[in-house]
Design a protein around this motif. Structure first.
Motif, PDB file in Angstrom:
ATOM      1  N   UNK A   1       0.829  -1.215   0.000  1.00  0.00           N
ATOM      2  CA  UNK A   1       0.000   0.000   0.000  1.00  0.00           C
ATOM      3  C   UNK A   1       0.857   1.257   0.000  1.00  0.00           C
ATOM      4  N   UNK A   2       0.243   2.357  -0.386  1.00  0.00           N
ATOM      5  CA  UNK A   2       0.867   3.685  -0.368  1.00  0.00           C
ATOM      6  C   UNK A   2       0.547   4.308   0.983  1.00  0.00           C
ATOM      7  N   UNK A   3       1.460   4.137   1.949  1.00  0.00           N
ATOM      8  CA  UNK A   3       1.154   4.562   3.308  1.00  0.00           C
ATOM      9  C   UNK A   3       1.033   6.075   3.429  1.00  0.00           C
ATOM     10  N   UNK A   4       1.920   6.812   2.769  1.00  0.00           N
ATOM     11  CA  UNK A   4       1.852   8.270   2.849  1.00  0.00           C
ATOM     12  C   UNK A   4       0.540   8.786   2.277  1.00  0.00           C
ATOM     13  N   UNK A   5       0.164   8.267   1.110  1.00  0.00           N
ATOM     14  CA  UNK A   5      -1.079   8.710   0.477  1.00  0.00           C
ATOM     15  C   UNK A   5      -2.296   8.361   1.303  1.00  0.00           C
ATOM     16  N   UNK A   6      -2.311   7.141   1.860  1.00  0.00           N
ATOM     17  CA  UNK A   6      -3.463   6.732   2.664  1.00  0.00           C
ATOM     18  C   UNK A   6      -3.593   7.563   3.932  1.00  0.00           C
ATOM     19  N   UNK A   7      -2.483   7.791   4.614  1.00  0.00           N
ATOM     20  CA  UNK A   7      -2.542   8.591   5.839  1.00  0.00           C
ATOM     21  C   UNK A   7      -3.001  10.010   5.532  1.00  0.00           C
ATOM     22  N   UNK A   8      -2.525  10.575   4.429  1.00  0.00           N
ATOM     23  CA  UNK A   8      -2.946  11.926   4.058  1.00  0.00           C
ATOM     24  C   UNK A   8      -4.449  11.987   3.815  1.00  0.00           C
ATOM     25  N   UNK A   9      -4.986  10.994   3.107  1.00  0.00           N
ATOM     26  CA  UNK A   9      -6.424  10.996   2.832  1.00  0.00           C
ATOM     27  C   UNK A   9      -7.228  10.824   4.114  1.00  0.00           C
ATOM     28  N   UNK A  10      -6.787   9.911   4.972  1.00  0.00           N
ATOM     29  CA  UNK A  10      -7.521   9.660   6.213  1.00  0.00           C
ATOM     30  C   UNK A  10      -7.514  10.876   7.133  1.00  0.00           C
ATOM     31  N   UNK A  11      -6.384  11.576   7.166  1.00  0.00           N
ATOM     32  CA  UNK A  11      -6.247  12.734   8.054  1.00  0.00           C
ATOM     33  C   UNK A  11      -6.636  14.039   7.376  1.00  0.00           C
ATOM     34  N   UNK A  12      -6.976  13.967   6.084  1.00  0.00           N
ATOM     35  CA  UNK A  12      -7.390  15.140   5.304  1.00  0.00           C
ATOM     36  C   UNK A  12      -6.280  16.197   5.327  1.00  0.00           C
ATOM     37  N   UNK A  13      -5.090  15.756   4.937  1.00  0.00           N
ATOM     38  CA  UNK A  13      -3.918  16.619   4.916  1.00  0.00           C
ATOM     39  C   UNK A  13      -3.241  16.523   3.553  1.00  0.00           C
ATOM     40  N   UNK A  14      -2.458  17.537   3.224  1.00  0.00           N
ATOM     41  CA  UNK A  14      -1.606  17.489   2.043  1.00  0.00           C
ATOM     42  C   UNK A  14      -0.423  16.575   2.328  1.00  0.00           C
ATOM     43  N   UNK A  15       0.185  16.037   1.264  1.00  0.00           N
ATOM     44  CA  UNK A  15       1.284  15.097   1.454  1.00  0.00           C
ATOM     45  C   UNK A  15       2.407  15.364   0.466  1.00  0.00           C
ATOM     46  N   UNK A  16       3.618  15.186   0.929  1.00  0.00           N
ATOM     47  CA  UNK A  16       4.828  15.203   0.103  1.00  0.00           C
ATOM     48  C   UNK A  16       5.644  13.982   0.489  1.00  0.00           C
ATOM     49  N   UNK A  17       5.941  13.136  -0.483  1.00  0.00           N
ATOM     50  CA  UNK A  17       6.711  11.914  -0.244  1.00  0.00           C
ATOM     51  C   UNK A  17       8.059  12.023  -0.934  1.00  0.00           C
ATOM     52  N   UNK A  18       9.134  11.722  -0.211  1.00  0.00           N
ATOM     53  CA  UNK A  18      10.489  11.794  -0.756  1.00  0.00           C
ATOM     54  C   UNK A  18      11.135  10.423  -0.625  1.00  0.00           C
ATOM     55  N   UNK A  19      11.244   9.659  -1.709  1.00  0.00           N
ATOM     56  CA  UNK A  19      11.805   8.314  -1.607  1.00  0.00           C
ATOM     57  C   UNK A  19      13.312   8.317  -1.401  1.00  0.00           C
ATOM     58  N   UNK A  20      13.765   7.404  -0.555  1.00  0.00           N
ATOM     59  CA  UNK A  20      15.184   7.089  -0.452  1.00  0.00           C
ATOM     60  C   UNK A  20      15.528   6.033  -1.498  1.00  0.00           C
ATOM     61  N   UNK A  21      14.642   5.027  -1.605  1.00  0.00           N
ATOM     62  CA  UNK A  21      14.801   3.963  -2.594  1.00  0.00           C
ATOM     63  C   UNK A  21      13.575   3.926  -3.486  1.00  0.00           C
ATOM     64  N   UNK A  22      13.799   3.650  -4.758  1.00  0.00           N
ATOM     65  CA  UNK A  22      12.708   3.507  -5.718  1.00  0.00           C
ATOM     66  C   UNK A  22      13.084   2.372  -6.675  1.00  0.00           C
ATOM     67  N   UNK A  23      12.405   1.237  -6.525  1.00  0.00           N
ATOM     68  CA  UNK A  23      12.735   0.040  -7.291  1.00  0.00           C
ATOM     69  C   UNK A  23      11.749  -0.164  -8.434  1.00  0.00           C
ATOM     70  N   UNK A  24      12.211  -0.820  -9.490  1.00  0.00           N
ATOM     71  CA  UNK A  24      11.337  -1.160 -10.604  1.00  0.00           C
ATOM     72  C   UNK A  24      10.151  -1.975 -10.102  1.00  0.00           C
ATOM     73  N   UNK A  25       8.990  -1.816 -10.741  1.00  0.00           N
ATOM     74  CA  UNK A  25       7.802  -2.550 -10.282  1.00  0.00           C
ATOM     75  C   UNK A  25       7.985  -4.059 -10.434  1.00  0.00           C
ATOM     76  N   UNK A  26       7.306  -4.804  -9.554  1.00  0.00           N
ATOM     77  CA  UNK A  26       7.369  -6.260  -9.608  1.00  0.00           C
ATOM     78  C   UNK A  26       6.759  -6.788 -10.900  1.00  0.00           C
ATOM     79  N   UNK A  27       5.754  -6.085 -11.410  1.00  0.00           N
ATOM     80  CA  UNK A  27       5.110  -6.467 -12.660  1.00  0.00           C
ATOM     81  C   UNK A  27       5.125  -5.278 -13.611  1.00  0.00           C
ATOM     82  N   UNK A  28       5.318  -5.515 -14.917  1.00  0.00           N
ATOM     83  CA  UNK A  28       5.328  -4.412 -15.890  1.00  0.00           C
ATOM     84  C   UNK A  28       4.060  -3.574 -15.783  1.00  0.00           C
ATOM     85  N   UNK A  29       4.250  -2.262 -15.752  1.00  0.00           N
ATOM     86  CA  UNK A  29       3.113  -1.362 -15.651  1.00  0.00           C
ATOM     87  C   UNK A  29       2.634  -1.093 -14.246  1.00  0.00           C
ATOM     88  N   UNK A  30       3.190  -1.796 -13.280  1.00  0.00           N
ATOM     89  CA  UNK A  30       2.778  -1.585 -11.900  1.00  0.00           C
ATOM     90  C   UNK A  30       3.480  -0.390 -11.286  1.00  0.00           C
TER      91      UNK A  30
END
Length: 294
Positions: free
Chosen positions: A100-129
């Motif tokens: 799941x997208x934890x930052x996005x979900x928490x922002x929606x639940x708390x009705x707040x704006x969100x900015x996510x800054x990845x340390x790691x960003x890996x290729x998707x497990x499946x093409x297009x994911x």
């Protein structure tokens, strides 16, 4: 605590596409159901009130090791903070957080704006994911007007033979509090006993923060206690909002490694505290601040 899971080497990203999407399409209700501590005017000319917090969310798992985002949502809501810095944030990372997208979900639940800054960003497990990402985030009741994912020195947990090198994951956002631009930074420093990488990270942090003007707030898990020699340079420009209590581990904590720190010239600390909670393996730090316009 830091991620030790190993995978393929990842590219160094300047800014996640998801971050831009969050900025362009913020939650419909930027005003929370809770009253914002910064909703008032200058207090007798003394400054603008702002409540901030830092919380290492342990990829959504509590002290018991059980993933439970409902529990963490309730804990974050109880802080009633205007701005929250999060560490150990998964975004489609793996089974431990149900992909799941934890930052996005928490922002929606708390009705707040969100900015996510990845340390790691890996290729998707499946093409297009979606990409599998892990990093830090800022939640804010105030609209985020600018964001950047800075590089600092890191020793990768994803490389079997890592060497210290610049890598992303030092997030910066600018929010406007009653018209006043405020720079908020969120970070997660190296966890290893050898402080060498943290020494370099502190130097990088000071250099990056020196580029901004006005009130500045640093939120993060620094993986070192306040008197650690490698943190000493931070206290030249910043005030440690000392809550007077340890933060780690959440069960019977013995160390304070989670920090709210603010620029000495434009930001005052009214009070700070550590709420008791087992919703993560860390406890949060909350601080009520006063921002000075001049």
């Amino acid at each position: 605590m830091s991620l030790r899971r190993r995978s393929s080497r990842v590219p160094q990203l300047l800014l996640a596409a998801s971050l831009l999407g969050a900025l362009l399409a913020p939650p419909a209700a930027a005003t929370s159901a809770h009253r914002s501590p910064s909703g008032g005017t200058d207090e007798a000319g003394g400054g603008l009130p702002l409540r901030v917090a830092t919380y290492n969310i342990h990829a959504g798992a509590g002290m018991d090791g059980v993933f439970d985002l409902d529990r963490q949502t309730a804990e974050l809501r109880s802080l009633n903070a205007d701005v929250i810095g999060l560490q150990e944030v998964d975004r489609h990372w793996g089974s431990r957080s149900e992909w799941r997208d934890l930052a996005g979900e928490l922002a929606r639940r708390l009705r707040m704006y969100v900015s996510f800054a990845p340390i790691y960003s890996l290729d998707p497990a499946e093409p297009g994911g979606p990409r599998a990402e892990y990093g830090v985030a800022v939640l804010s009741r105030h609209r985020i007007v600018r964001a950047e994912n800075h590089e600092i020195t890191r020793l990768s947990t994803q490389d079997p033979n890592p060497v210290p090198a610049p890598a992303p994951g030092f997030g910066e956002v600018v929010v406007r509090v009653r018209g006043l631009p405020v720079h908020v930074y969120v970070t997660h420093l190296d966890y290893r006993p050898d402080p060498a990488v943290r020494v370099a990270q502190v130097a990088d942090t000071r250099r990056i923060m020196a580029e901004a003007r006005g009130p500045k707030i640093l939120l993060g898990d620094l993986n070192a206690e306040p008197a650690a020699p490698e943190l000493a340079p931070l206290w030249r420009e910043l005030t440690d909002a000392d809550p007077g209590a340890p933060t780690f581990p959440a069960q019977d904590p013995v160390k304070r490694i989670d920090f709210v720190a603010v620029s000495k010239d434009r930001t005052g600390v009214r009070r700070a505290w550590v709420p008791e909670s087992l919703a993560s393996d860390h406890r949060a730090v909350v601080a009520d601040l006063l921002l000075r316009r001049r």
